[in-house]
Design an enzyme around this catalytic site. Structure first.
Site, PDB file in Angstrom:
ATOM      1  N   GLU A 294     -34.649 120.324 -13.239  1.00  0.00           N
ATOM      2  CA  GLU A 294     -34.566 120.276 -11.777  1.00  0.00           C
ATOM      3  C   GLU A 294     -33.527 121.254 -11.254  1.00  0.00           C
ATOM      4  OE1 GLU A 294     -35.660 119.930  -8.420  1.00  0.00           O
ATOM      5  OE2 GLU A 294     -36.530 118.262  -9.538  1.00  0.00           O
ATOM      6  N   ASP A 298     -34.303 124.582  -8.889  1.00  0.00           N
ATOM      7  CA  ASP A 298     -33.732 124.708  -7.543  1.00  0.00           C
ATOM      8  C   ASP A 298     -32.931 125.987  -7.391  1.00  0.00           C
ATOM      9  OD1 ASP A 298     -34.880 122.270  -7.037  1.00  0.00           O
ATOM     10  OD2 ASP A 298     -33.021 121.132  -7.076  1.00  0.00           O
ATOM     11  N   SER A 514     -40.320 119.050  -5.643  1.00  0.00           N
ATOM     12  CA  SER A 514     -38.996 119.575  -5.954  1.00  0.00           C
ATOM     13  C   SER A 514     -38.997 121.091  -6.006  1.00  0.00           C
ATOM     14  CB  SER A 514     -38.508 119.022  -7.291  1.00  0.00           C
ATOM     15  OG  SER A 514     -39.439 119.328  -8.306  1.00  0.00           O
ATOM     16  N   ASP A 557     -52.125 126.788   8.367  1.00  0.00           N
ATOM     17  CA  ASP A 557     -52.662 125.429   8.398  1.00  0.00           C
ATOM     18  C   ASP A 557     -53.460 125.159   7.121  1.00  0.00           C
ATOM     19  OD1 ASP A 557     -53.274 122.927   9.298  1.00  0.00           O
ATOM     20  OD2 ASP A 557     -54.718 123.568  10.822  1.00  0.00           O
ATOM     21  N   ILE A 558     -53.127 124.078   6.436  1.00  0.00           N
ATOM     22  CA  ILE A 558     -53.808 123.701   5.200  1.00  0.00           C
ATOM     23  C   ILE A 558     -54.804 122.594   5.527  1.00  0.00           C
ATOM     24  CG2 ILE A 558     -53.528 122.985   2.806  1.00  0.00           C
ATOM     25  CD1 ILE A 558     -52.077 125.624   3.581  1.00  0.00           C
ATOM     26  N   GLY A 576     -54.305 121.133  11.985  1.00  0.00           N
ATOM     27  CA  GLY A 576     -53.065 120.663  12.599  1.00  0.00           C
ATOM     28  C   GLY A 576     -52.230 119.866  11.602  1.00  0.00           C
ATOM     29  N   ASP A 578     -50.839 117.044   9.243  1.00  0.00           N
ATOM     30  CA  ASP A 578     -51.429 115.953   8.480  1.00  0.00           C
ATOM     31  C   ASP A 578     -50.385 115.376   7.537  1.00  0.00           C
ATOM     32  OD1 ASP A 578     -51.635 117.458   5.838  1.00  0.00           O
ATOM     33  OD2 ASP A 578     -52.954 118.691   7.079  1.00  0.00           O
TER      34      ASP A 578
END
Length: 596
Positions: A294, A298, A514, A557-558, A576, A578
């Site tokens: 992690e 990052d 993450s 937009d997905i 839009g 979601d």
């Protein structure tokens, strides 16, 4: 403070008398997946954190929205450290009552640790004294996965005259299981043999943007810059801009791995690094064997995207190290780590303008008073001009288990009712929750956490967007499984799988929200770099800006994908906003033209 041996002896017969003068402050059902062990040793030292009511927090919140609203005259005029502390300071009466209560138990000023605003006070006391002060009984509890052992109680009380002057005491009823939010990582040299790919660039429909086809196999820094329209932008190292990521649970960011990563993906950053700041006993273990998946994810991507922006890794201790059969009084710091991080960062005069966090708990495991108080700490950072991004979770609409087939999704209030489970701190309305996408062109990834808070009401900034989404659901969809009036997550999304990183000198692929949070944070930091170089203020708390009509329209937009869990198909990605990808993924070039 009272001598320990005398104290324990003197408290032996006081619990029943104390209970008669106390009034219940908080009670929780015995938590699922936690096993009650033995009673806590009477002489075990426990750090009690006492939260005093923040007298003018409503005023702080009002000013936070003013300085974060792009249509308000005060936009960008963030508050100073002193101004924030004045607004969250407790009433003098609360200080007096709490001080007198502590003094009645032999605790004097030298025994107390206070935050700069004096809204938190910490005392380290034996369990026997904590039990007498709170009219309760502490036990050791172990999580069913065989992991953490913590000291907790399922209820506590306060003297009646103290009740209104204390918001909460911790650690008491918080049975969270803070985890890094990632789904999978795998050794790429073994599991990913070379796959021939076309040499023809992928054209993103309707954008004119082209992306290398290799990005459908491995996500790199260049992939993200191509996909999100940031090729050619160069951040400044000298305009005061900073970016940071947080690390918890003994996750160590390895500098040698960063160099290897830079040699492969960002050669111009080779031999540069980041600053590591240790908080609450946090460590900086640079052994290759201790490199954290992690932490490396990052730092490599957040800092790889933003080089040469000065970067910081905050390593915060706080994983509960209590071991019942050892019972060493010096090893019982059972505080949940966000509070320690907030104590530290809010006390600093100079703080990074963007901070990304990829950790969280199931919201329902966090006592609501504690969640609200931590969320108030994030509001203070936003008021001072810091953008906070949090991963939205990796269980779809479920309880953090990445396998929807094994999610239980049961409430922990004793009813054992089926319920969609959101994650905290992502549900705090003062942070930006980031969901995940996959592939080029992008679709929603099925593990992307999304849904609606049971703790926090829907903030005004997202009312229009979320109402349109809810109005588009068929009547009765998931009835009773979520709180339709709650704060909705995620706010935005970014790529979240197949990230190529280095861990312990070896190449891995890793995925999860993450990966999405530091990615989105990186592009926010690039926007800040442009703003600061132009003499403007940093973006600060992002959400009112993101949901404004002209900015929301810039997002990619997905509209394909869903996030299954709890025996359902979850929410669908739609036109839009979601509850799987939020507003969508960023177009840096378009955003820069508006806010740069």
């Amino acid at each position: 403070m009272i001598a320990l041996s005398l104290l324990v002896a003197s408290l032996a017969g006081l619990s029943s008398a104390a209970a008669s003068t106390h009034r219940l402050k908080e009670r929780v059902a015995e938590p699922r997946n936690w096993i009650r062990l033995s009673a806590a040793p009477a002489d075990q030292i426990i750090p009690l954190r006492i939260a005093l009511p923040q007298l003018r927090f409503d005023e702080l919140e009002r000013q936070l929205y003013e300085v974060s609203d792009p249509d308000h005259p005060r936009y960008g005029q963030h508050l100073s450290k002193a101004e924030v502390e004045t607004l969250v300071a407790p009433h003098p009466d609360s200080l007096g009552v709490v001080n007198a209560w502590l003094a009645s138990h032999g605790l004097e000023e030298d025994d107390l640790e206070r935050t700069p605003a004096q809204d938190w006070v910490t005392v380290r006391v034996p369990v026997a004294l904590a039990e007498e002060m709170l009219a309760t009984k502490y036990h050791a509890w172990q999580h069913a996965d065989g992991g953490d052992v913590i000291l907790r109680t399922t209820s506590y009380s306060l003297p009646a005259h103290v009740h209104d002057h204390v918001e909460l005491v911790h650690p008491t009823t918080f049975f969270g299981h803070t985890r890094a939010l990632r789904t999978t990582f795998r050794f790429s040299e073994v599991q990913d043999p070379p796959v021939p790919v076309s040499s023809e660039k992928i054209l993103i429909p309707g954008s004119g943007i082209t992306v290398d086809p290799s990005c459908n196999t491995t996500i790199t820094v260049t992939c993200l810059k191509e996909l999100y329209n940031a090729i050619g932008f160069q951040a400044s190292a000298h305009n005061g801009n900073q970016i940071a990521v947080t690390g918890y649970l003994e996750q160590f960011a390895n500098i040698q791995d960063l160099q290897t990563f830079y040699s492969q993906q960002r050669p111009d950053a080779l031999n540069s690094s980041f600053k590591t700041v240790l908080i609450n006993g946090g460590l900086n273990n640079q052994s290759a064997a201790e490199a954290g998946a992690e932490a490396n994810l990052d730092t490599q991507f957040a800092f790889g995207l933003t080089f040469p922006t000065p970067a910081t890794f905050f390593s915060t201790g706080g994983r509960p190290p209590f071991i019942p059969d050892i019972g060493t009084p010096t090893k019982s710091d059972t505080n949940e780590p966000y509070t320690k991080f907030l104590d530290f960062i809010l006390a600093q005069n100079n703080i990074p303008q963007v901070i990304s966090t990829s950790y969280g708990d199931d919201e329902q495991t966090v006592p609501i008073a504690f969640a609200r108080r931590v969320c108030a700490g994030f509001a203070q950072l936003g008021a001072r001009g810091t953008s906070l991004t949090f991963s939205s979770g990796d269980g779809g609409v479920g309880d953090g288990d990445p396998n929807p087939a094994t999610q239980t999704c049961l409430t922990n209030d004793g009813r054992n009712a089926t319920r969609f489970i959101t994650g905290f701190p992502a549900t705090c309305p003062f942070v930006t929750a980031v969901g995940a996408t996959i592939n080029v062109p992008e679709i929603a990834v099925d593990f992307s956490g999304g849904g609606f808070s049971d703790f926090f009401a829907r903030p005004a900034y997202q009312h229009a967007a979320v109402t349109r989404f809810l109005d588009g659901l068929a009547p009765g969809t998931f009835a009773g499984l979520f709180n339709a009036s709650g704060r909705a997550i995620p706010d935005v999304s970014a790529e979240g799988d197949k990230f190529g990183i280095i861990i312990g000198g070896q190449s891995f692929h890793i995925g999860g929200t993450s990966a999405s949070s530091p990615t989105f944070a990186g592009f926010v930091s690039l926007l800040n770099s442009a703003r600061l170089s132009a003499g403007k203020r940093p973006l600060g708390f992002l959400n009112p800006l993101l949901y404004s009509a002209n900015v929301a329209a810039t997002f990619n937009d997905i509209t394909v994908g869903n996030n299954p869990g709890c025996g359902t198909e979850g929410f669908n990605a739609t036109v839009g906003w979601d509850a799987i990808t939020g507003l969508g993924t960023p177009d840096f070039g378009k955003l820069l033209s508006i806010v740069g």
